[in-house]
Design an enzyme around this catalytic site. Sequence first.
Site, mmCIF file in Angstrom:
data_model
loop_
_atom_site.group_PDB
_atom_site.id
_atom_site.type_symbol
_atom_site.label_atom_id
_atom_site.label_comp_id
_atom_site.label_asym_id
_atom_site.label_seq_id
_atom_site.Cartn_x
_atom_site.Cartn_y
_atom_site.Cartn_z
ATOM 1 N N SER A 85 0.801 -1.224 0.000
ATOM 2 C CA SER A 85 0.000 0.000 0.000
ATOM 3 C C SER A 85 0.833 1.274 0.000
ATOM 4 O O SER A 85 0.321 2.344 -0.332
ATOM 5 C CB SER A 85 -0.949 0.011 1.207
ATOM 6 N N ASP A 90 -3.761 7.264 8.866
ATOM 7 C CA ASP A 90 -4.744 6.331 9.420
ATOM 8 C C ASP A 90 -4.152 5.336 10.413
ATOM 9 O O ASP A 90 -4.785 4.350 10.752
ATOM 10 C CB ASP A 90 -5.433 5.567 8.287
ATOM 11 N N HIS A 100 -0.583 4.324 7.336
ATOM 12 C CA HIS A 100 -0.091 5.028 6.155
ATOM 13 C C HIS A 100 0.139 6.503 6.476
ATOM 14 O O HIS A 100 -0.366 7.019 7.470
ATOM 15 C CB HIS A 100 -1.093 4.871 5.008
#
Length: 440
Positions: free
Chosen positions: A117, A406, A409
């Site tokens: 990610s 979050d 990230h």
Amino acid sequence: MAPHRGDGGGNRRGNKAKRQEGTSSHNAGGGGGTAGLAAALIRDGEGGRKLYVDGDECDCRELQVNLICQHFLQPEQRKMGTTAAEFFLYAFLCCIFPFFINSQCSKNPVVFTFGDSNADTGACLSGLGVLFGAPNGRAYFHEPSGRLSDGRSTIDFLTESLNSTYLTPYLEPLKPNFRNGVNFAFAGAATTPKSKPFSLDVQLFQFIHFRTRSPELVSKGYTNLVGEEDFKDALYIIDIGQNDLAGSFEHLSYEQLIDKIPSLVVEIGNAVQVLYENGGRNFWIHNTGPLGCLPGALSTYNHKNRAFDEHGCLKPLNDAAKEFNQQLNARTSELRIVLEDSNIVYVDIYSIKYDLFANAATYGFENPLMACCGHGGAPFNYNRNITCGNKGYSVCEDGSKYISWDGVHYTEAANSIVASKILSTDYSTPKIKFNFFCNN
């Protein structure tokens, strides 16, 4: 989702400045005071950027931008009340804009990205139909973009430095544009277990299929694909390992995790070799960041091991990351010898990101160990059962004051600084500019 450039997808609309990416003013009140300076970075209709100060267009050479920055980033100016948002703009102008001027390409840049990610630009949305909903994307795209951030990722900023479109996910079904490369990275990906969607080896299988078909289709007149010669000239970015370490830490002891690291590094080394065998010659390898500083890790694992460093980060998890990075660095050194005619750059992402936590106030960040978007409030604002965007979450007002978006990230503000330091070459071995592959 089609590539988003912030300028209408890269359409040329003359020389008129189209989008203002950031504006601010600052009253430098030292001594007798100086006039306030309004600075703006504008993306113009040709896909470039122009710097305006007090409404006048500047000659955007690095020297002049740096002169502005020498004034605004002085410690005494920070003490005069510059807001985090203003500081972010000035840091952006100082740290990133000069590299935009110097990092563009003499030929069409093609980039292939593999990872998790940290590099994903919308694969879950394109491949699985899973949208990371609001407030993701609010800072730049002003809507969810498929990225796990409030705005652009580090990879987005790096491709911007090449004056390239953002990388399209491989599984994008709606008019994909692969002219500047493909993003195979997928949120949640790891090096092991193998053959699990979308682990590193699966991403390689996808690349090999694309490698075979794209030149065939180009020869038949198809557009927005990658030609045969472009595969050799392309840059291959690998950014993976965080999920391997973080996931293992949950059920393995520290000693067991350390014992597992060589197998992870082997997989990354094998990936480089597979790409090399398929024509790749230019490689850009990111090590993993300080996992023990992430609010998600601090909230989840602090009951397991309460050994913290001087900045409040979990020392065992960071030590594991450093061991992984040391072994990865050694492997890339070996590959430089084995793979003839290759360029392999190892980038110390750990040092770049750890510096954000260690010197948060210097960068204008507050609450460095707390997520902007999550649940639970201080000290970490993270609850794995109520994550950002899910029912019950709360979100900060100004993401530019936070490092973590979050809990796992990074915010766009943090990503922009990470990208600027990557572009500086100060954290690269060897010290090669990011655009080396499209200027030779």
